[in-house]
Design an enzyme around this catalytic site. Structure first.
Site, PDB file in Angstrom:
ATOM      1  N   HIS A 162      -5.358   6.094  -2.289  1.00 11.24           N
ATOM      2  CA  HIS A 162      -6.694   6.656  -2.056  1.00 11.24           C
ATOM      3  C   HIS A 162      -7.721   5.518  -2.051  1.00 11.24           C
ATOM      4  CE1 HIS A 162     -10.005   9.433  -2.052  1.00 11.24           C
ATOM      5  NE2 HIS A 162     -10.553   8.709  -3.012  1.00 11.24           N
ATOM      6  N   ARG A 176      -2.281  28.734   7.160  1.00 15.82           N
ATOM      7  CA  ARG A 176      -1.993  27.509   6.423  1.00 15.82           C
ATOM      8  C   ARG A 176      -0.683  27.608   5.644  1.00 15.82           C
ATOM      9  NH1 ARG A 176      -6.074  24.825   1.957  1.00 15.82           N
ATOM     10  NH2 ARG A 176      -4.402  23.846   0.782  1.00 15.82           N
ATOM     11  N   GLY A 227      -1.642   5.191  10.740  1.00  9.82           N
ATOM     12  CA  GLY A 227      -0.398   4.755  10.128  1.00  9.82           C
ATOM     13  C   GLY A 227      -0.300   3.257   9.901  1.00  9.82           C
ATOM     14  N   ILE A 236      -4.335  18.829   1.876  1.00  4.37           N
ATOM     15  CA  ILE A 236      -3.943  19.102   0.492  1.00  4.37           C
ATOM     16  C   ILE A 236      -2.621  19.853   0.524  1.00  4.37           C
ATOM     17  CG2 ILE A 236      -4.589  20.372  -1.584  1.00  4.37           C
ATOM     18  CD1 ILE A 236      -7.537  19.770  -0.780  1.00  4.37           C
ATOM     19  N   GLU A 277      -3.967  18.523  -8.856  1.00  8.63           N
ATOM     20  CA  GLU A 277      -5.403  18.267  -8.724  1.00  8.63           C
ATOM     21  C   GLU A 277      -5.630  17.063  -7.807  1.00  8.63           C
ATOM     22  OE1 GLU A 277      -9.380  17.351 -11.400  1.00  8.63           O
ATOM     23  OE2 GLU A 277      -7.488  17.742 -12.428  1.00  8.63           O
ATOM     24  N   ASN A 282      -0.827   1.812   7.035  1.00  7.11           N
ATOM     25  CA  ASN A 282      -0.065   1.670   5.786  1.00  7.11           C
ATOM     26  C   ASN A 282       1.419   1.909   6.036  1.00  7.11           C
ATOM     27  OD1 ASN A 282      -1.572   1.283   3.041  1.00  7.11           O
ATOM     28  ND2 ASN A 282      -2.964   2.458   4.334  1.00  7.11           N
ATOM     29  N   GLN A 314      -8.285  -1.847   3.180  1.00  4.45           N
ATOM     30  CA  GLN A 314      -6.966  -1.539   3.744  1.00  4.45           C
ATOM     31  C   GLN A 314      -6.040  -2.752   3.716  1.00  4.45           C
ATOM     32  OE1 GLN A 314      -7.527   0.526   7.526  1.00  4.45           O
ATOM     33  NE2 GLN A 314      -7.286   2.454   6.433  1.00  4.45           N
ATOM     34  N   ASN A 333       0.470   8.548  -3.676  1.00  2.43           N
ATOM     35  CA  ASN A 333      -0.623   8.577  -2.699  1.00  2.43           C
ATOM     36  C   ASN A 333      -1.428   7.286  -2.849  1.00  2.43           C
ATOM     37  OD1 ASN A 333      -2.459   9.685  -0.751  1.00  2.43           O
ATOM     38  ND2 ASN A 333      -3.872  10.168  -2.417  1.00  2.43           N
TER      39      ASN A 333
HETATM   40  C1  GAR Z   1      -5.854   4.707   4.120  1.00  2.00           C
HETATM   41  O1  GAR Z   1      -6.830   3.737   4.015  1.00  2.00           O
HETATM   42  C2  GAR Z   1      -5.826   5.572   2.884  1.00  2.00           C
HETATM   43  O2  GAR Z   1      -6.407   4.938   1.785  1.00  2.00           O
HETATM   44  C3  GAR Z   1      -6.635   6.759   3.285  1.00  2.00           C
HETATM   45  O3  GAR Z   1      -6.392   6.956   4.633  1.00  2.00           O
HETATM   46  C4  GAR Z   1      -6.172   5.690   5.241  1.00  2.00           C
HETATM   47  C5  GAR Z   1      -5.050   5.853   6.235  1.00  2.00           C
HETATM   48  O4  GAR Z   1      -4.990   4.758   7.075  1.00  2.00           O
HETATM   49  N1  GAR Z   1      -6.259   7.888   2.523  1.00  2.00           N
HETATM   50  C6  GAR Z   1      -7.105   8.841   2.131  1.00  2.00           C
HETATM   51  O5  GAR Z   1      -8.281   8.834   2.410  1.00  2.00           O
HETATM   52  C7  GAR Z   1      -6.461   9.950   1.315  1.00  2.00           C
HETATM   53  N2  GAR Z   1      -7.459  10.728   0.652  1.00  2.00           N
HETATM   54  P1  GAR Z   1      -3.665   4.459   7.879  1.00  2.00           P
HETATM   55  O6  GAR Z   1      -3.269   5.753   8.592  1.00  2.00           O
HETATM   56  O7  GAR Z   1      -4.059   3.410   8.874  1.00  2.00           O
HETATM   57  O8  GAR Z   1      -2.622   4.014   6.909  1.00  2.00           O
END
Ligand code: GAR
Length: 217
Positions: free
Chosen positions: A112, A68, A15, A95, A146, A17, A174, A110
């Site tokens: 990515h 699920r 977490g 997903i 998608e 972000n 990040q 999102n």
């Molecule tokens: C982030 O870097 C994000 O880009 C990635 O997970 C990380 C979460 O970090 N997301 C994906 O890979 C989605 N496909 P965080 O929990 O420290 O924010």
């Protein structure tokens, strides 16, 4: 859209972000209310970040549901109960069902860790090194059914340096996510950003390419 906009954040892990988003909101740089944080894992460290910020932290443990579909239904119910205007996926590693994505169409973002459309899916840092690419980064996009394919809004771009490892790339990418994600959320909350005709629009202009922020050299 409520004023301020209500934002729900979905996480699976640390977490960081989420923390950047909470910090931006607390600093008055992001005019939203974080109305709740949902995790598919009860042990996600991000849940503790939410609690520390006084934000409802809810775990929907997928392993506790018979299948699920049942877990997804529980997650959808918890999400709807928060009445969010905007849903932010911040390291949410599952997903979502199409029906839920469509319910929040144009209101779900999102981030990515790749320069989409390159390297959808998992393990992007290792894959970019194996491919020998000169550039890597992260992209904020609208979520569509998608995977990792929705219209792109903003991306952070770094040059891959000699000696970079998956860990060093992740750390630099990040750091950029913490800058671009609150910006995109702010645009959406302020009504400047929209999903229309299958494209992202910012200030009335169609974004055929995402806004690009480069790492300082
Ligand atoms: C982030 O870097 C994000 O880009 C990635 O997970 C990380 C979460 O970090 N997301 C994906 O890979 C989605 N496909 P965080 O929990 O420290 O924010």
């Amino acid at each position: 859209m409520s004023t301020p906009a209500r934002v729900a954040v979905l996480i699976s892990g640390s977490g960081t972000n989420l923390q950047a988003i909470l910090d931006a909101a607390a600093a008055g740089e992001l005019p939203v209310t974080i109305c709740g944080v949902l995790s598919d894992r009860p042990d996600a460290a991000g849940l503790e970040r939410a609690r520390r910020a006084g934000v409802p932290a809810i775990a929907v443990d997928y392993r506790e549901h018979p299948d699920r579909a049942a877990a997804e239904a529980a997650l959808g119910q918890q999400l709807d109960a928060l009445a969010p205007d905007i849903v932010v996926l911040a390291g949410f590693m599952r997903i979502l069902p199409d029906e839920l994505v469509e319910r929040y169409a144009g209101r779900m973002l999102n981030v990515h860790p790749s320069l989409l459309p390159k390297f959808r899916g998992l393990d992007t840092f290792r894959r970019v090194l194996e491919a020998g690419d000169a550039w890597h980064g992260s992209t904020v996009h609208f979520v569509v059914p998608e995977l990792d394919a929705g219209p792109r809004i903003i991306r952070y771009r770094i040059a891959v340096r000699p000696g970079d490892t998956a860990a060093s790339l992740k750390q630099r990418v990040q750091a950029g996510e913490y800058r671009i994600y609150p910006r995109a959320i702010r645009w959406l909350a302020e009504g400047r950003l929209a999903l229309r005709d299958g494209a992202a629009w910012l200030d009335g202009r169609r974004l055929d390419e995402p806004v690009t922020v480069d790492e300082a050299a």
